[in-house]
Scaffold this motif. Structure first.
Motif, PDB file in Angstrom:
ATOM      1  N   UNK A 125      12.123   8.770   3.414  1.00 39.05           N
ATOM      2  CA  UNK A 125      10.708   9.166   3.495  1.00 39.05           C
ATOM      3  C   UNK A 125       9.922   8.920   2.196  1.00 39.05           C
ATOM      4  N   UNK A 126      10.333   7.913   1.460  1.00 36.39           N
ATOM      5  CA  UNK A 126       9.598   7.595   0.235  1.00 36.39           C
ATOM      6  C   UNK A 126       8.636   6.445   0.469  1.00 36.39           C
ATOM      7  N   UNK A 127       7.676   6.346  -0.392  1.00 34.68           N
ATOM      8  CA  UNK A 127       6.728   5.247  -0.357  1.00 34.68           C
ATOM      9  C   UNK A 127       7.106   4.249  -1.444  1.00 34.68           C
ATOM     10  N   UNK A 128       7.705   3.136  -1.018  1.00 36.00           N
ATOM     11  CA  UNK A 128       8.153   2.137  -1.995  1.00 36.00           C
ATOM     12  C   UNK A 128       7.428   0.814  -1.735  1.00 36.00           C
ATOM     13  N   UNK A 147       8.675   3.463   3.479  1.00 36.10           N
ATOM     14  CA  UNK A 147       7.680   2.395   3.545  1.00 36.10           C
ATOM     15  C   UNK A 147       7.995   1.353   2.481  1.00 36.10           C
ATOM     16  N   UNK A 148       8.495   0.209   2.958  1.00 35.34           N
ATOM     17  CA  UNK A 148       8.890  -0.871   2.062  1.00 35.34           C
ATOM     18  C   UNK A 148       7.981  -2.078   2.234  1.00 35.34           C
ATOM     19  N   UNK A 149       6.764  -1.852   2.709  1.00 30.99           N
ATOM     20  CA  UNK A 149       5.857  -2.969   2.953  1.00 30.99           C
ATOM     21  C   UNK A 149       5.666  -3.778   1.676  1.00 30.99           C
ATOM     22  N   UNK A 150       5.772  -5.098   1.835  1.00 27.06           N
ATOM     23  CA  UNK A 150       5.593  -6.037   0.714  1.00 27.06           C
ATOM     24  C   UNK A 150       6.577  -5.840  -0.436  1.00 27.06           C
ATOM     25  N   UNK A 151       7.676  -5.141  -0.183  1.00 32.08           N
ATOM     26  CA  UNK A 151       8.705  -5.006  -1.222  1.00 32.08           C
ATOM     27  C   UNK A 151       9.414  -6.350  -1.379  1.00 32.08           C
ATOM     28  N   UNK A 152      10.009  -6.561  -2.552  1.00 27.33           N
ATOM     29  CA  UNK A 152      10.675  -7.829  -2.812  1.00 27.33           C
ATOM     30  C   UNK A 152      12.179  -7.631  -3.007  1.00 27.33           C
ATOM     31  N   UNK A 162      21.467   0.806   4.953  1.00 30.94           N
ATOM     32  CA  UNK A 162      20.996   1.364   6.205  1.00 30.94           C
ATOM     33  C   UNK A 162      19.469   1.500   6.177  1.00 30.94           C
ATOM     34  N   UNK A 163      18.795   0.713   7.017  1.00 29.38           N
ATOM     35  CA  UNK A 163      17.340   0.799   7.081  1.00 29.38           C
ATOM     36  C   UNK A 163      16.968   1.287   8.473  1.00 29.38           C
ATOM     37  N   UNK A 164      16.386   2.434   8.548  1.00 33.41           N
ATOM     38  CA  UNK A 164      16.118   3.052   9.841  1.00 33.41           C
ATOM     39  C   UNK A 164      14.666   3.524   9.923  1.00 33.41           C
ATOM     40  N   UNK A 165      14.039   3.278  11.074  1.00 30.23           N
ATOM     41  CA  UNK A 165      12.611   3.630  11.274  1.00 30.23           C
ATOM     42  C   UNK A 165      11.759   3.428  10.023  1.00 30.23           C
ATOM     43  N   UNK A 166      11.915   2.274   9.417  1.00 31.27           N
ATOM     44  CA  UNK A 166      11.173   1.997   8.187  1.00 31.27           C
ATOM     45  C   UNK A 166      10.255   0.809   8.376  1.00 31.27           C
ATOM     46  N   UNK A 167       9.361   0.635   7.447  1.00 32.07           N
ATOM     47  CA  UNK A 167       8.489  -0.529   7.502  1.00 32.07           C
ATOM     48  C   UNK A 167       8.881  -1.536   6.438  1.00 32.07           C
ATOM     49  N   UNK A 168       9.102  -2.779   6.887  1.00 31.85           N
ATOM     50  CA  UNK A 168       9.396  -3.871   5.956  1.00 31.85           C
ATOM     51  C   UNK A 168       8.345  -4.960   6.123  1.00 31.85           C
ATOM     52  N   UNK A 169       7.183  -4.548   6.548  1.00 32.69           N
ATOM     53  CA  UNK A 169       6.115  -5.524   6.800  1.00 32.69           C
ATOM     54  C   UNK A 169       5.812  -6.318   5.549  1.00 32.69           C
TER      55      UNK A 169
END
Lengths: 289, 109
Positions: A125-128, A147-152, A162-169
């Protein structure tokens, strides 16, 4: 005389300055010694005798200090790593070795984890967003509702991650090795994958629409029940890869799957046969190996 | 003090139980426990501060005892130690282990 006791203890404890539990021991000890000293004085002892007797009552304190320092330093370390619900936006963790750290519910937008060893860390539940994990070791890490949106993830290592119900947009995976990682119920739209290898990776219930997996290597990978509209596997190598379509009362998932492109892909017989069984994809430009 | 090293080690090995015993009677602060040990042993055994606090910290970590600040009207605040339910169980079990060992040793020594 109290000063003399304090000075004595300060010298005794100097090597352990800054360790909280040892500081507490020092305070406890000082209060006991002061009381003993007062009592000895009340009994009629002179300062020198009372002081000597007071110091003698301490015993082998070095041993105790070491024990206590060891006992609680591990506890204190755990507390320090428990970076819960903290504002760490833009923080610099480059190159750190932080095993089993808990970044729960933390604001880590734009944080720098370049080259860090984050084995076993949790980012639940972190904002990364825009987090930089380039070259980081993410073995056994867990990202739940993160929230991993635009992470590199350039050259990152993801083993059993383990990536679950997360955003990798819009996340970028370049030269990334994914081994036995699980990506479930996550949104990967507009994520980029270049020159990655996927071994035993499980993509389930993911939204993979429009992703290009071109020229990359997949073995033992499952895309079960993920949305694959407009996904491209041009020139990719697929071994033992399974594509079970999402359950749908309409033909939507079949229609979506029709848009998946396998031109120039190489695949083993198992994968080929399974895909052929779905009837909908064009396998005319596929090489069976 | 006429104890040799063996006696001293033997007694020190029971520091945890001594402290649990003292706290099973009442909540106490550090110096009070050291003093009580000296009094009750008629000066035969002197519990050193270091030995006591090493035991106290271990008992705290194990959840056998806990501490709180006393409300002294004058002088410095004292840290009082209190036995937990778990500590009472530990005390009973240590005590019965000792009774057993004593019985066996009595037949052998």
């Amino acid at each position: 005389m109290n000063e003399k006791l304090t000075t004595y203890l300060n010298e005794l404890f100097a090597p352990y300055d800054g360790i909280k539990s040892v500081g507490e021991l020092k305070a406890d000890l000082l209060s006991d010694l002061q009381e003993r000293f007062r009592e000895l004085k009340a009994e009629g002892k002179d300062d020198e005798t009372a002081f000597a007797m007071t110091i003698d009552s301490i015993g082998d304190i070095e041993e105790t200090v070491k024990e206590i320092a060891n006992l609680s330093q591990s506890l204190e370390r755990q507390v320090r790593i428990n970076l819960r619900a903290m504002n760490l936006n833009e923080s610099d963790f480059a190159g750190v070795a932080l095993h089993k750290g808990k970044f729960k519910a933390s604001a880590l937008r734009g944080a720098n984890f370049v080259g860090a060893d984050l084995t076993g860390c949790s980012f639940a539940t972190s904002d990364v967003r825009e987090g930089n994990f380039d070259g980081a070791n993410l073995t056994d890490c867990s990202f739940y509702a993160t929230d991993l949106a635009n992470a590199s993830f350039h050259q990152s290592v993801l083993v059993r991650t383990d990536v679950n119900v997360s955003s990798l947009k819009g996340a970028k995976f370049i030269d990334t090795r994914l081994t036995d990682a699980e990506l479930a119920k996550s949104d990967l739209r507009t994520a980029t994958f270049e020159n990655c290898t996927f071994h035993g990776v499980d993509f389930k219930y993911c939204d993979l629409r429009g992703i290009r997996f071109d020229e990359q290597i997949f073995s033992g990978v499952r895309f079960d029940r993920s949305t694959l509209k407009d996904v491209s596997f041009r020139g990719a190598t697929l071994k033992n890869v399974s594509f079970r379509l999402p359950i749908s009362v309409t033909n939507k998932s079949y229609n979506d799957f029709k848009t998946v492109c396998f031109d120039g892909a190489m695949m083993d017989k198992l994968t080929y046969a399974a895909l052929k069984g779905l009837w909908v994809v064009d396998l005319s430009n596929v090489a069976v190996i | 003090m006429s104890q040799n090293k063996i006696t001293s080690d033997l007694l020190r090995g029971h520091t945890d139980t001594m402290i649990l015993r003292l706290l099973s009677e009442a909540d106490r602060y550090g110096y009070e426990m050291v003093k009580l040990v000296a009094e009750r042993s008629g000066g035969e055994y002197e519990l050193k501060e270091a030995t006591m606090y090493s035991s106290v910290r271990r008992l705290e970590a194990d959840g056998d005892i806990e501490w709180y600040w006393g409300d002294e009207s004058q002088g410095g605040r004292r840290k009082y130690f209190r036995i937990t339910e778990k500590g009472r169980v530990t005390y009973a079990s240590n005590k019965s282990n000792w009774e057993y060992a004593k019985r066996v040793l009595d037949t052998l020594l």
